[in-house]
Motif scaffolding. Structure first.
Motif, PDB file in Angstrom:
ATOM      1  N   ASP A  24     -29.189 -26.795   8.796  1.00 21.62           N
ATOM      2  CA  ASP A  24     -28.063 -27.740   8.944  1.00 21.62           C
ATOM      3  C   ASP A  24     -27.053 -26.899  10.030  1.00 21.62           C
ATOM      4  N   GLY A  25     -27.265 -25.663  10.236  1.00 22.59           N
ATOM      5  CA  GLY A  25     -26.668 -24.796  11.324  1.00 22.59           C
ATOM      6  C   GLY A  25     -25.545 -23.894  10.339  1.00 22.59           C
ATOM      7  N   SER A  26     -25.350 -24.086   8.899  1.00 22.68           N
ATOM      8  CA  SER A  26     -24.733 -23.379   8.321  1.00 22.68           C
ATOM      9  C   SER A  26     -25.306 -21.991   7.981  1.00 22.68           C
ATOM     10  N   ARG A  27     -24.430 -20.826   7.957  1.00 19.45           N
ATOM     11  CA  ARG A  27     -25.047 -19.452   7.841  1.00 19.45           C
ATOM     12  C   ARG A  27     -24.988 -18.877   6.587  1.00 19.45           C
ATOM     13  N   MET A  28     -25.954 -18.022   6.243  1.00 22.24           N
ATOM     14  CA  MET A  28     -25.838 -17.383   5.075  1.00 22.24           C
ATOM     15  C   MET A  28     -26.345 -15.926   5.372  1.00 22.24           C
ATOM     16  N   THR A  29     -25.520 -14.844   4.918  1.00 21.41           N
ATOM     17  CA  THR A  29     -25.758 -13.555   5.179  1.00 21.41           C
ATOM     18  C   THR A  29     -26.171 -13.045   3.720  1.00 21.41           C
ATOM     19  N   PHE A  36     -33.515 -28.042   1.584  1.00 26.47           N
ATOM     20  CA  PHE A  36     -32.710 -28.842   2.390  1.00 26.47           C
ATOM     21  C   PHE A  36     -33.248 -30.261   2.623  1.00 26.47           C
ATOM     22  N   GLY A  37     -34.593 -30.590   1.756  1.00 25.13           N
ATOM     23  CA  GLY A  37     -35.198 -31.629   2.165  1.00 25.13           C
ATOM     24  C   GLY A  37     -34.434 -32.883   1.752  1.00 25.13           C
ATOM     25  N   ASN A  38     -33.639 -32.899   0.564  1.00 24.06           N
ATOM     26  CA  ASN A  38     -32.849 -34.073  -0.166  1.00 24.06           C
ATOM     27  C   ASN A  38     -31.652 -33.349  -0.559  1.00 24.06           C
ATOM     28  N   GLY A  39     -30.816 -33.178   0.372  1.00 24.85           N
ATOM     29  CA  GLY A  39     -29.200 -32.490   0.247  1.00 24.85           C
ATOM     30  C   GLY A  39     -29.447 -30.986   1.008  1.00 24.85           C
ATOM     31  N   ARG A  40     -28.180 -30.348   0.545  1.00 27.67           N
ATOM     32  CA  ARG A  40     -28.045 -28.844   0.906  1.00 27.67           C
ATOM     33  C   ARG A  40     -28.004 -28.011  -0.060  1.00 27.67           C
ATOM     34  N   ARG A  41     -29.201 -27.465  -0.648  1.00 30.40           N
ATOM     35  CA  ARG A  41     -28.933 -26.470  -1.992  1.00 30.40           C
ATOM     36  C   ARG A  41     -29.571 -25.088  -1.824  1.00 30.40           C
ATOM     37  N   VAL A  42     -28.769 -24.354  -2.286  1.00 23.49           N
ATOM     38  CA  VAL A  42     -29.413 -23.008  -2.330  1.00 23.49           C
ATOM     39  C   VAL A  42     -29.298 -22.347  -3.728  1.00 23.49           C
ATOM     40  N   SER A  43     -30.481 -21.632  -4.262  1.00 19.53           N
ATOM     41  CA  SER A  43     -30.223 -21.078  -5.279  1.00 19.53           C
ATOM     42  C   SER A  43     -30.215 -19.439  -5.193  1.00 19.53           C
ATOM     43  N   LEU A  44     -29.204 -18.771  -5.632  1.00 18.27           N
ATOM     44  CA  LEU A  44     -29.127 -17.450  -5.558  1.00 18.27           C
ATOM     45  C   LEU A  44     -29.764 -16.749  -6.574  1.00 18.27           C
ATOM     46  N   ASP A  45     -30.935 -16.207  -6.697  1.00 16.61           N
ATOM     47  CA  ASP A  45     -31.678 -15.586  -7.977  1.00 16.61           C
ATOM     48  C   ASP A  45     -31.113 -14.116  -8.368  1.00 16.61           C
ATOM     49  N   ARG A  46     -30.729 -13.331  -7.232  1.00 15.62           N
ATOM     50  CA  ARG A  46     -30.130 -12.160  -7.525  1.00 15.62           C
ATOM     51  C   ARG A  46     -29.410 -11.534  -6.200  1.00 15.62           C
ATOM     52  N   GLY A  47     -28.629 -10.656  -6.252  1.00 13.98           N
ATOM     53  CA  GLY A  47     -27.900 -10.099  -5.384  1.00 13.98           C
ATOM     54  C   GLY A  47     -26.367 -10.798  -4.940  1.00 13.98           C
ATOM     55  N   ARG A  48     -26.310 -10.601  -3.608  1.00 11.77           N
ATOM     56  CA  ARG A  48     -25.087 -11.279  -3.118  1.00 11.77           C
ATOM     57  C   ARG A  48     -25.363 -11.979  -1.686  1.00 11.77           C
ATOM     58  N   ALA A  49     -24.678 -13.234  -1.393  1.00 11.57           N
ATOM     59  CA  ALA A  49     -24.675 -13.813  -0.166  1.00 11.57           C
ATOM     60  C   ALA A  49     -23.525 -14.123   0.301  1.00 11.57           C
ATOM     61  N   LEU A  50     -23.241 -14.103   1.432  1.00  9.53           N
ATOM     62  CA  LEU A  50     -21.953 -14.785   2.076  1.00  9.53           C
ATOM     63  C   LEU A  50     -22.330 -16.119   3.017  1.00  9.53           C
ATOM     64  N   PHE A  51     -21.620 -17.312   2.380  1.00 11.18           N
ATOM     65  CA  PHE A  51     -22.095 -18.419   3.100  1.00 11.18           C
ATOM     66  C   PHE A  51     -20.916 -18.902   3.980  1.00 11.18           C
ATOM     67  N   ASP A  52     -21.087 -19.395   5.315  1.00 11.53           N
ATOM     68  CA  ASP A  52     -20.304 -19.883   6.169  1.00 11.53           C
ATOM     69  C   ASP A  52     -20.691 -21.411   6.592  1.00 11.53           C
ATOM     70  N   ALA A  87     -10.664  -8.719   2.028  1.00 15.41           N
ATOM     71  CA  ALA A  87     -11.922  -8.801   1.311  1.00 15.41           C
ATOM     72  C   ALA A  87     -13.103  -9.117   1.859  1.00 15.41           C
ATOM     73  N   GLU A  88     -13.003  -9.998   2.803  1.00 15.50           N
ATOM     74  CA  GLU A  88     -14.117 -10.789   3.572  1.00 15.50           C
ATOM     75  C   GLU A  88     -14.517  -9.513   4.598  1.00 15.50           C
ATOM     76  N   ALA A  89     -13.581  -8.818   5.065  1.00 16.66           N
ATOM     77  CA  ALA A  89     -13.838  -7.678   6.013  1.00 16.66           C
ATOM     78  C   ALA A  89     -14.824  -6.495   5.384  1.00 16.66           C
ATOM     79  N   LEU A  90     -14.150  -6.384   4.032  1.00 20.12           N
ATOM     80  CA  LEU A  90     -15.094  -5.225   3.331  1.00 20.12           C
ATOM     81  C   LEU A  90     -16.485  -5.674   3.102  1.00 20.12           C
ATOM     82  N   TRP A  91     -16.419  -6.792   2.588  1.00 18.90           N
ATOM     83  CA  TRP A  91     -17.997  -7.521   2.571  1.00 18.90           C
ATOM     84  C   TRP A  91     -18.662  -7.122   3.601  1.00 18.90           C
ATOM     85  N   ARG A  92     -18.084  -7.372   4.845  1.00 18.94           N
ATOM     86  CA  ARG A  92     -19.015  -7.324   6.302  1.00 18.94           C
ATOM     87  C   ARG A  92     -19.287  -5.964   6.377  1.00 18.94           C
TER      88      ARG A  92
END
Length: 331
Positions: A141-146, A157-173, A250-255
């Protein structure tokens, strides 16, 4: 106002505090008894403390990382040279600066590898960031995940916009679409968003959500929590959920691949570090788990973190295998 360094003043200081005092004296030009420094160095403990300080400080002189330069400038500015400052206060300030420098010299390696960029066009993909590199993904959809190092996510993304995070970290825009909310599933909770920027971190016994912009609602666990920008949600197994304020930047630290701890237990700090590293730190002794640590550290070098902690806390480092490092209590 400056303070004259005398034998009487040095007599009441530990070798580490005295080394900090000498460093401030040399940088500031404060007066000193003739021959006193050479006499002080004749003691083995004093010489060792001075050598450690010089090694830490010289790391900043040679650093090519902007974080090093910022920390060194702050440390150099820490000496409070004003008329209301007592000798004990400025010695303590100098010692604190040395502690910051010593920790940073070991904990801040060169910048991590640049993100690997992937453009997703199909739904249902399993995405893994490995090999020491962060992965930046453009979603359908053009969103970004780091996706942070050693993290795993599934995208639907077949029916809605869903992400499952199984482990670790992710930044979403997330791209704004009020008709199709964006959701992230993690550790039995669902984070629902319309258009915003937020981070989700998953560890074996905890979930953390940090909101940088917009708004999210966290559902599950028998309750729902709405976050505002600048807030973080933490759910730990066996403990009540809590919401706290994020540290500035905090966001700058993440990046930048940094984590900041403020009197966190070693167990809490290591859980966050392990979420961003393929090499895991292990604690089996509750005495080690309860020790506390503060500071700003890089996330992706657990061996340096462990080695530095062993310098300042009663722990020793044992390499169990290539993927596991144990911190044991040192008697």
């Amino acid at each position: 106002m400056t303070v004259r360094v005398t034998r009487a003043l040095l007599r009441g200081l530990s070798p580490t505090d005295a080394a900090a005092l000498w460093k401030v004296q040399q940088d500031s030009g404060a007066p000193v008894e003739a021959g006193l420094f050479a006499s002080w160095l004749e003691d083995d403990a004093n010489a060792a403390a001075w050598g450690k300080l010089e090694d830490a400080w010289s790391a900043f002189d040679a650093a090519d990382d902007a974080v090093f330069e910022d920390l060194r400038a702050a440390a150099l500015a820490a000496g409070p040279w004003n008329a209301t400052t007592t000798p004990w206060r400025w010695v303590a300030g100098a010692a604190a600066a040395v502690a910051v420098i010593g920790g940073a010299a070991l904990l801040l390696p060169r910048p991590a590898k640049p993100p690997v960029v992937a453009d997703m066009r199909d739904a249902g993909d399993i995405l893994v960031a490995s090999g020491g590199a962060v992965k930046a993904i453009v979603l359908p959809d053009g969103s970004r995940m780091t996706l942070d190092v050693d993290s795993r996510a599934r995208v639907a993304f077949g029916n809605g916009r869903r992400v499952s995070l199984d482990r670790g970290r992710a930044l979403f825009d997330v791209r704004h679409d009020s008709a199709h909310p964006f959701s992230v599933a993690a550790r039995g909770r669902t984070i629902i968003d319309v258009g915003t920027r937020f981070e989700v971190g998953v560890a074996p016994s905890s979930l953390r959500v940090a909101l940088f912009e917009g708004g999210v609602r966290i559902e599950g666990g028998g309750s729902a929590t709405v976050l505002r920008p600048g807030q973080a949600f933490v759910a730990n197994a066996g403990k009540p959920d809590r919401v706290s304020l994020l540290a500035p930047g905090a966001e700058a630290l993440w990046r930048q691949g940094l984590a900041e701890f403020d009197n966190a237990t070693l167990a809490e700090a290591i859980e966050q570090l392990n979420a961003s590293s393929e090499v895991k730190l292990v604690i089996v002794d509750p005495r080690v788990a309860a020790l506390r640590v503060s500071g700003r550290f890089r996330l992706h070098d657990p061996l340096r973190f462990a080695t530095t902690v062993a310098e300042i806390l009663p722990v020793r480092v044992v390499r169990i295998d290539p993927a596991r490092i144990e911190l044991r209590y040192r008697r």
